[in-house]
Design an enzyme around this catalytic site. Structure first.
Site, PDB file in Angstrom:
ATOM      1  N   SER A 136       0.837  -1.206   0.000  1.00 17.64           N
ATOM      2  CA  SER A 136       0.000   0.000   0.000  1.00 17.64           C
ATOM      3  C   SER A 136       0.873   1.258   0.000  1.00 17.64           C
ATOM      4  O   SER A 136       1.400   1.685   1.029  1.00 17.64           O
ATOM      5  CB  SER A 136      -0.916  -0.010   1.232  1.00 17.64           C
ATOM      6  N   ASP A 159      -4.226   3.962  -2.977  1.00 17.90           N
ATOM      7  CA  ASP A 159      -5.481   4.471  -2.430  1.00 17.90           C
ATOM      8  C   ASP A 159      -5.757   5.875  -2.954  1.00 17.90           C
ATOM      9  O   ASP A 159      -4.922   6.774  -2.821  1.00 17.90           O
ATOM     10  CB  ASP A 159      -5.401   4.508  -0.894  1.00 17.90           C
ATOM     11  N   GLY A 217     -10.087   4.669   4.901  1.00 19.17           N
ATOM     12  CA  GLY A 217      -9.687   6.074   4.970  1.00 19.17           C
ATOM     13  C   GLY A 217      -8.353   6.347   5.630  1.00 19.17           C
ATOM     14  O   GLY A 217      -7.731   7.363   5.339  1.00 19.17           O
ATOM     15  N   PHE A 218      -7.924   5.453   6.510  1.00 25.84           N
ATOM     16  CA  PHE A 218      -6.686   5.738   7.231  1.00 25.84           C
ATOM     17  C   PHE A 218      -5.851   4.474   7.400  1.00 25.84           C
ATOM     18  O   PHE A 218      -6.403   3.400   7.678  1.00 25.84           O
ATOM     19  CB  PHE A 218      -6.979   6.317   8.625  1.00 25.84           C
ATOM     20  N   ASP A 231      -7.834  -5.709   3.310  1.00 22.38           N
ATOM     21  CA  ASP A 231      -7.163  -4.409   3.363  1.00 22.38           C
ATOM     22  C   ASP A 231      -7.417  -3.757   4.714  1.00 22.38           C
ATOM     23  O   ASP A 231      -8.558  -3.416   5.031  1.00 22.38           O
ATOM     24  CB  ASP A 231      -7.719  -3.538   2.218  1.00 22.38           C
ATOM     25  N   GLY A 232      -6.348  -3.588   5.488  1.00 25.88           N
ATOM     26  CA  GLY A 232      -6.476  -2.899   6.775  1.00 25.88           C
ATOM     27  C   GLY A 232      -5.832  -3.682   7.897  1.00 25.88           C
ATOM     28  O   GLY A 232      -6.308  -4.750   8.273  1.00 25.88           O
ATOM     29  N   GLY A 267       0.322  -2.636   4.507  1.00 25.50           N
ATOM     30  CA  GLY A 267       0.585  -1.224   4.804  1.00 25.50           C
ATOM     31  C   GLY A 267       1.529  -1.054   5.973  1.00 25.50           C
ATOM     32  O   GLY A 267       2.576  -1.728   6.039  1.00 25.50           O
ATOM     33  N   ALA A 283       2.867  -4.113   7.963  1.00 24.19           N
ATOM     34  CA  ALA A 283       3.693  -5.175   7.361  1.00 24.19           C
ATOM     35  C   ALA A 283       4.884  -4.559   6.612  1.00 24.19           C
ATOM     36  O   ALA A 283       5.925  -4.288   7.203  1.00 24.19           O
ATOM     37  CB  ALA A 283       2.832  -6.044   6.444  1.00 24.19           C
TER      38      ALA A 283
HETATM   39  C1  DX5 Z   1      -7.047   2.076   4.434  1.00 22.42           C
HETATM   40  C2  DX5 Z   1      -6.219   1.791   3.221  1.00 22.42           C
HETATM   41  C3  DX5 Z   1      -5.155   0.749   3.379  1.00 22.42           C
HETATM   42  C4  DX5 Z   1      -4.085   1.063   4.345  1.00 22.42           C
HETATM   43  C5  DX5 Z   1      -3.506  -0.238   4.859  1.00 22.42           C
HETATM   44  O1  DX5 Z   1      -8.127   2.895   4.064  1.00 22.42           O
HETATM   45  O2  DX5 Z   1      -7.083   1.335   2.181  1.00 22.42           O
HETATM   46  O3  DX5 Z   1      -4.591   0.423   2.111  1.00 22.42           O
HETATM   47  O4  DX5 Z   1      -3.081   1.824   3.780  1.00 22.42           O
HETATM   48  O5  DX5 Z   1      -2.485   0.016   5.746  1.00 22.42           O
HETATM   49  P1  DX5 Z   1      -2.455  -0.420   7.294  1.00 22.42           P
HETATM   50  O6  DX5 Z   1      -1.690  -1.702   7.372  1.00 22.42           O
HETATM   51  O7  DX5 Z   1      -1.769   0.682   7.945  1.00 22.42           O
HETATM   52  O8  DX5 Z   1      -3.873  -0.605   7.756  1.00 22.42           O
HETATM   53 ZN    ZN Z   2      -6.855   0.431   0.155  1.00 18.57          ZN
END
Ligand code: DX5
Ligand code: ZN
Length: 222
Positions: free
Chosen positions: A8, A35, A142-143, A171-172, A193, A196
């Site tokens: 990500s 994203d 979103g985050f 995802d997340g 993200g 990892a």
């Molecule tokens: C969240 C994003 C993810 C995020 C994943 O809205 O879609 O792609 O970057 O990263 P982590 O591992 O920090 O949740």
């Molecule tokens: Zn995403």
């Protein structure tokens, strides 16, 4: 199914994005997850189509573009033109997902649909024929840096039974601590993200290798 790690890129240091792309490509990263946010579907902004275009110019890694926007119809042409290989829109953001997915495929791009943690899966049975990928959000969208929602473990299994042989992404907050359980429940694409590939400490290549080895080790260890 083939397991793929989709790094990500919103979690990369924005001042060293090119370095991250090159390092991860050299280390054999399978996909790049990008994203795109509009500040309306989610209360944040992230990457943009110009960034997608520039990454496409320097890398051959498939670009997995996740649109967290209202009215994704408005952005499809830009996402396609920028060189996306997979475009994933949110089920919650459109009334006519089939039209959207068909348009993506007509442009020789793989069509994905994402669902928020609260969104039930049953209606997706009408869409399976139009999908190349289903993405389960395992945190609210979103985050980066949020905590995995425990109830999503069961949802991964439900989703796999529903979609059969298509790609199932999570995802997340996917980490060495929960990725193997996600694979065993039926996921085959791991969005990696801050938990990892981009976790603090090692280099991106080391983190990627360590993440990949944790999956292999766990599976061969059974
Ligand atoms: C969240 C994003 C993810 C995020 C994943 O809205 O879609 O792609 O970057 O990263 P982590 O591992 O920090 O949740
Ligand atoms: Zn995403």
């Amino acid at each position: 199914m083939k397991v793929r790690i989709s790094a990500s890129l919103m979690c990369a240091d924005p001042l060293r994005l090119e370095e991250a792309v090159r390092q991860l490509e050299d280390a054999g990263c399978d996909w790049f997850h990008i994203d795109i946010m509009d500040g309306r579907f989610v209360p944040n902004l992230a990457m943009n189509f110009e960034t997608v275009r520039r990454i496409k110019q320097i890398s051959r890694v498939p670009l997995d573009v996740h649109l967290m926007v209202e009215q994704p119809e408005q952005y499809l042409d830009q996402a396609i033109d920028a060189g996306s290989d997979i475009i994933t829109c949110h089920a919650e953001s459109t009334r006519c997902p089939i039209r959207l997915l068909e348009k993506i495929r007509r442009n020789n791009v793989q069509a994905g649909l994402a669902v928020n943690p609260f969104t039930a899966l049953h209606q997706l049975r009408y869409l399976v024929d139009y999908l190349d990928l289903l993405l389960l959000m395992t945190v609210e969208p979103g985050f980066a840096g949020q905590k995995f929602i425990a109830a999503m473990h069961a949802k991964i299994g439900e989703a796999r039974s529903l979609v059969g042989g298509i790609n199932l992404a999570v995802d997340g907050n996917i980490s060495t601590g929960n990725a193997l359980a996600a694979l065993e429940a039926g996921a085959n694409i791991l969005v990696a993200g801050t938990s990892a590939v981009f976790k603090k400490g090692g280099s991106l290549a080391q983190n990627l290798r360590q993440f990949r080895e944790s999956l292999d080790y766990g599976r061969s260890g059974r």
